[in-house]
Design an enzyme around this catalytic site. Structure first.
Site, PDB file in Angstrom:
ATOM      1  CG  HIS A 206      18.298  43.341  -7.426  1.00  0.00           C
ATOM      2  ND1 HIS A 206      17.674  44.546  -7.174  1.00  0.00           N
ATOM      3  CD2 HIS A 206      19.484  43.396  -6.785  1.00  0.00           C
ATOM      4  CE1 HIS A 206      18.468  45.298  -6.425  1.00  0.00           C
ATOM      5  NE2 HIS A 206      19.579  44.620  -6.175  1.00  0.00           N
ATOM      6  CG  ASP A 234      14.412  45.271  -7.715  1.00  0.00           C
ATOM      7  OD1 ASP A 234      14.514  44.121  -7.245  1.00  0.00           O
ATOM      8  OD2 ASP A 234      15.379  46.048  -7.831  1.00  0.00           O
ATOM      9  N   GLY A 314      25.093  46.688  -1.537  1.00  0.00           N
ATOM     10  CA  GLY A 314      24.764  46.270  -0.184  1.00  0.00           C
ATOM     11  C   GLY A 314      23.585  47.030   0.384  1.00  0.00           C
ATOM     12  CB  SER A 316      20.134  45.897  -3.001  1.00  0.00           C
ATOM     13  OG  SER A 316      20.608  46.358  -4.224  1.00  0.00           O
ATOM     14  CB  SER A 331      15.671  49.336  -7.440  1.00  0.00           C
ATOM     15  OG  SER A 331      15.863  48.539  -8.597  1.00  0.00           O
TER      16      SER A 331
END
Length: 360
Positions: A206, A234, A314, A316, A331
């Site tokens: 994402h 993801d 941040g 992720s 995720s």
């Protein structure tokens, strides 16, 4: 393989493979040979060894097995079974058996019902082997008619499901941080890999789309995203522009790093750590596998690792690991590192398999 370092942070790498399986020491054929024989001793196992033993038992027991988890305090594998014969077979391997009410097929059917009747933004569900139920979680945005609908569906599942609500809000952790940037968006680099003989890194899907360019916090070009998969999965892969190498380690943000030797599947009950560019290093425990989360706007992701480790925007794409084993890519989830919450991770082994990459 040695990898280059990127200014102001280090990046993480995982390796393929898992720890050796602890030998069972007895076959299932002889497990019920004598009811007068003394009860086998419970084996002391690491979380990784317990996960491997669980995989073997699942194949041998078939439908009689109803989930497994790691008891960190006892350092033992707990196996849910449906009858006493299966329990005896489990105990012969040194694992702890627990007879439960619901089969994995029944719990899977409950999850299917939730998918068909209660796919509501701000909800998640995962099978919890410690309770032998599907735990359904609604975030603070689920109210009114949506809450009533969800409650009714869960109630209709009887003892196979449990409903709870979290104070936070499920969201993708895609903003903030200072590790890797693309078009104003910020994420954390997950693990360095090799694809087709060239160095690359994986992060959350994402975070960006295929064809996007990425740079470090100082504006130095890193590479181009070759593949990005989101929703459902993801994960994404970025190929380094200059073919430079990067370190096989996780930044612990205390001046040291954790070497990473392998990629591995997570185990329920396993103690884990997460490293990300916004909140740095935090620890927690794996609470469920194969979780489904509904982030909203049709963004539904399946097959995730659910944990108690906190994370924030941040983080992720950052690294979930246990010792020298890489487990997942951050995720999303609810809450923050002040109040806690549920956090979800894309399993690394699946990402590597789909992307055709490996740890160098």
């Amino acid at each position: 393989m040695k990898h280059r370092r990127i200014p102001k942070r280090r990046i993480a790498v995982a390796g393929a493979g898992v720890a050796a399986l602890v030998a069972a020491g007895v076959t299932f054929q002889t497990a019920n040979a004598s009811e007068d024989a003394p009860a086998p001793e419970l084996k002391t196992l690491s979380a990784t060894a317990a996960g491997k033993l669980a995989d073997t038992l699942g194949k041998d027991l078939g439908s009689a097995e109803a989930g497994t988890y790691y008891d960190a305090k006892a350092k033992a594998l707990v196996v849910n079974v449906l009858d006493s014969d299966a329990a005896k077979a489990v105990e012969q391997t040194g694992a702890k058996a627990r007879v439960v009410d619901h089969s994995l097929a029944e719990l899977k059917s409950a999850r299917t019902t939730l998918t068909e009747k209660a796919t509501i933004p701000g909800t998640s569900w995962a099978t919890d082997p410690t309770t032998n139920q599907v735990v359904v979680t609604a975030d603070r945005t689920v109210k009114g008619a949506d809450w009533s609908k969800l409650s009714k569906v869960v109630e209709g599942l009887g003892g196979k499901a449990e409903l709870k609500q979290t104070k936070g809000e499920f969201k993708k952790f895609a903003a903030g941080g200072d590790a890797i940037l693309s078009g104003g968006g910020r994420c954390s680099l997950g693990f360095n890999v090799v694809k087709d003989g060239a160095p690359a890194f994986i992060t959350a899907g994402h975070c960006g789309e295929a064809g996007s360019s990425w740079e470090d916090a100082d504006g130095n070009p890193l590479g181009t995203m070759e593949d990005s998969q989101f929703p459902d999965n993801d994960f994404a892969i970025v190929k380094y522009d200059d073919g430079a190498e990067a370190p096989s380690e996780v930044n612990l943000y205390d001046g040291s790093t954790q070497p990473i030797a392998q990629a591995a599947e997570a185990t329920v009950g396993q103690a884990v750590q997460r490293s990300g560019s916004t909140t740095q290093v935090h620890d927690g425990e794996v609470t469920a596998l194969d979780a489904t989360v509904n982030y909203g706007n049709g963004d539904i992701v399946n097959g995730l690792i659910q944990t108690t480790v906190c994370a924030e925007p941040g983080d992720s794409g950052g690294s979930l690991f246990a010792g020298d084993s890489a487990l997942g890519l951050t995720s999303g989830g609810s809450g923050d590192c002040s109040g806690g919450g549920e956090t979800f991770f894309q399993p690394v082994p699946e990402a590597l398999d789909v992307l055709g990459a490996e740890i160098g």
